[in-house]
Design a protein around this motif. Structure first.
Motif, PDB file in Angstrom:
ATOM      1  N   ALA A 114      59.597  55.707  -7.879  1.00 33.86           N
ATOM      2  CA  ALA A 114      59.698  54.536  -7.003  1.00 33.86           C
ATOM      3  C   ALA A 114      58.489  54.431  -6.080  1.00 33.86           C
ATOM      4  O   ALA A 114      57.958  53.335  -5.845  1.00 33.86           O
ATOM      5  CB  ALA A 114      60.989  54.623  -6.183  1.00 33.86           C
ATOM      6  N   ALA A 115      58.048  55.588  -5.560  1.00 33.93           N
ATOM      7  CA  ALA A 115      56.898  55.572  -4.653  1.00 33.93           C
ATOM      8  C   ALA A 115      55.639  55.095  -5.362  1.00 33.93           C
ATOM      9  O   ALA A 115      54.838  54.336  -4.795  1.00 33.93           O
ATOM     10  CB  ALA A 115      56.680  56.969  -4.068  1.00 33.93           C
ATOM     11  N   SER A 116      55.465  55.519  -6.612  1.00 34.97           N
ATOM     12  CA  SER A 116      54.280  55.095  -7.360  1.00 34.97           C
ATOM     13  C   SER A 116      54.307  53.606  -7.677  1.00 34.97           C
ATOM     14  O   SER A 116      53.263  52.998  -7.931  1.00 34.97           O
ATOM     15  CB  SER A 116      54.161  55.899  -8.659  1.00 34.97           C
ATOM     16  N   ALA A 123      63.102  53.925   0.940  1.00 31.35           N
ATOM     17  CA  ALA A 123      63.623  53.277  -0.263  1.00 31.35           C
ATOM     18  C   ALA A 123      63.454  54.176  -1.486  1.00 31.35           C
ATOM     19  O   ALA A 123      64.338  54.238  -2.354  1.00 31.35           O
ATOM     20  CB  ALA A 123      62.910  51.946  -0.490  1.00 31.35           C
ATOM     21  N   ALA A 124      62.324  54.873  -1.562  1.00 30.17           N
ATOM     22  CA  ALA A 124      62.094  55.772  -2.691  1.00 30.17           C
ATOM     23  C   ALA A 124      63.090  56.920  -2.687  1.00 30.17           C
ATOM     24  O   ALA A 124      63.611  57.316  -3.738  1.00 30.17           O
ATOM     25  CB  ALA A 124      60.664  56.309  -2.644  1.00 30.17           C
ATOM     26  N   THR A 125      63.382  57.445  -1.496  1.00 29.87           N
ATOM     27  CA  THR A 125      64.370  58.516  -1.381  1.00 29.87           C
ATOM     28  C   THR A 125      65.749  58.021  -1.813  1.00 29.87           C
ATOM     29  O   THR A 125      66.475  58.711  -2.538  1.00 29.87           O
ATOM     30  CB  THR A 125      64.426  59.040   0.063  1.00 29.87           C
ATOM     31  N   ARG A 126      66.109  56.832  -1.368  1.00 31.43           N
ATOM     32  CA  ARG A 126      67.416  56.270  -1.734  1.00 31.43           C
ATOM     33  C   ARG A 126      67.521  56.081  -3.245  1.00 31.43           C
ATOM     34  O   ARG A 126      68.549  56.381  -3.859  1.00 31.43           O
ATOM     35  CB  ARG A 126      67.622  54.938  -1.009  1.00 31.43           C
ATOM     36  N   PHE A 127      66.447  55.595  -3.864  1.00 33.90           N
ATOM     37  CA  PHE A 127      66.443  55.401  -5.311  1.00 33.90           C
ATOM     38  C   PHE A 127      66.581  56.740  -6.024  1.00 33.90           C
ATOM     39  O   PHE A 127      67.354  56.875  -6.992  1.00 33.90           O
ATOM     40  CB  PHE A 127      65.149  54.709  -5.730  1.00 33.90           C
ATOM     41  N   GLY A 128      65.856  57.750  -5.560  1.00 38.72           N
ATOM     42  CA  GLY A 128      65.927  59.069  -6.190  1.00 38.72           C
ATOM     43  C   GLY A 128      67.314  59.675  -6.087  1.00 38.72           C
ATOM     44  O   GLY A 128      67.823  60.240  -7.064  1.00 38.72           O
TER      45      GLY A 128
END
Length: 353
Positions: A114-116, A123-128
């Protein structure tokens, strides 16, 4: 040896083959949209000790099961490894870990993805974390499907599904208690931490696989009670050794940076016992600085040893293993089963850092 030391045996290769086959089937059945999460879930099982399926097979053979074990036994053994992998993935989310065995875990890899793609950190943490929860859910279902698909008599299947139900429920209760101990302001008692440690590990990792092997071999109802009781003690001893590894183990033993439990402030039995002692002030001060590099870690390790908590946990491991032997010795079990349990106890003691 049940905790896999030294050169792999034929049984090791058999366990690896049956678990790998189950994971390949999972990935193969997934469509292009589901494949990334199925592959991430499967990768989590790579490099594990896989002693839970080995316990199923060892117990089955010790109770006189046929060699080589039939496909139904292999399926049940694989199901316990998939169950373990599901719990590992969910546990990493609960602990907010993004690395396992030196590489990004499911949450970590999807967070990086997500971060890339331009997502912000939150948001990237939540997606992970969402991806990891779903990957664990997939494996929980897959574990149930694999076990339920084993071709065994109806009565045996009823017993296996009862074991699986109990394993999931008890582990969930233990995990929640562990989180509660880390969340609430009142420090948990050593007994409460011991109960949570036992519930998190003992049933699904020891009692249930041992009982499943006995059921598959036709060991009968009288064998289940001593296996459940002995497995409970063996599982608690295993978790206590894990606590010592989390505080004092090497990176090879822990599978991550040394002293992770101390840096993260986990409420282990080791910490609960230290809190009860008269050197707690020194330990607490050292714990506050545990994140200050290698020196901070060495300071808290020394403080825990000086408090007597490390030695007390080591004695508790020995007492718990002795209790396991006393529990299985109360009942007439086949000699091969008692020998298997003794080897397992020896292997747990041998993991002590």
């Amino acid at each position: 040896m049940l905790l896999r030391e030294g050169r792999p045996t034929g049984l090791d290769h058999a366990v690896d083959a049956l678990v790998d086959a189950a994971l390949r089937r999972l990935v193969h059945r997934s469509g292009p949209r589901a494949r990334p999460i199925a592959e991430a879930a499967a990768r989590t099982a790579i490099g594990g000790k896989r002693f839970r399926p080995r316990l199923v097979l060892e117990s089955y053979l010790a109770f006189g099961g046929e060699r080589p074990p039939p496909d139904a036994v292999a399926a049940v053994a694989a199901g316990f490894e998939l169950l373990h992998t599901a719990f590992v993935i969910h546990d990493d989310v609960i602990d907010r870990d993004v690395v396992r065995r030196g590489r990004p875990n499911v949450a970590g890899s999807f967070c990086e993805r997500a971060a890339s793609a331009g997502a912000g950190a939150a948001a990237a943490t939540r997606f992970g974390e969402a991806a990891a929860i779903l990957a664990g859910d997939i494996l929980l279902y897959e574990a149930t499907r694999v076990i339920a698909g084993a071709r065994v008599p109806a009565a045996t299947m009823d017993g296996l599904l009862d074991l699986l139900d109990q394993a999931v429920l008890t582990s969930a209760a233990g995990e929640l208690a562990d989180v509660e101990h880390a969340t609430l302001p009142e420090a948990p008692s050593p007994d409460a931490v011991l109960a949570a440690a036992r519930d998190k590990t003992a049933v699904y990792s020891f009692s249930a696989p041992l009982q499943a092997g006995a059921l598959l071999a036709g060991g009968g109802e009288p064998a289940l009670e001593p296996l459940a009781a002995a497995g409970e003690s063996l599982g608690l001893a295993f978790q206590l050794v894990d606590d010592l590894i989390g505080a004092f183990g090497t990176v090879e033993q822990a599978g991550r940076a040394p002293g992770g439990d101390l840096r993260e402030g986990r409420q282990t039995v080791l910490i609960a016992l230290a809190r009860r002692g008269d050197r707690w002030t020194d330990v607490a001060a050292a714990l506050a600085a545990a994140g200050d590099g290698d020196r901070g870690l060495a300071t808290v390790q020394d403080a825990l040893a000086a408090s007597g908590a490390r030695a007390e946990v080591e004695r508790l491991v020995d007492r718990t293993l002795a209790q396991a032997q006393e529990r299985w010795s109360r009942h007439p079990l086949p000699e091969a089963v008692e020998a298997m349990l003794a080897r397992l106890a020896h292997g747990i003691r041998g993991r002590m850092p």
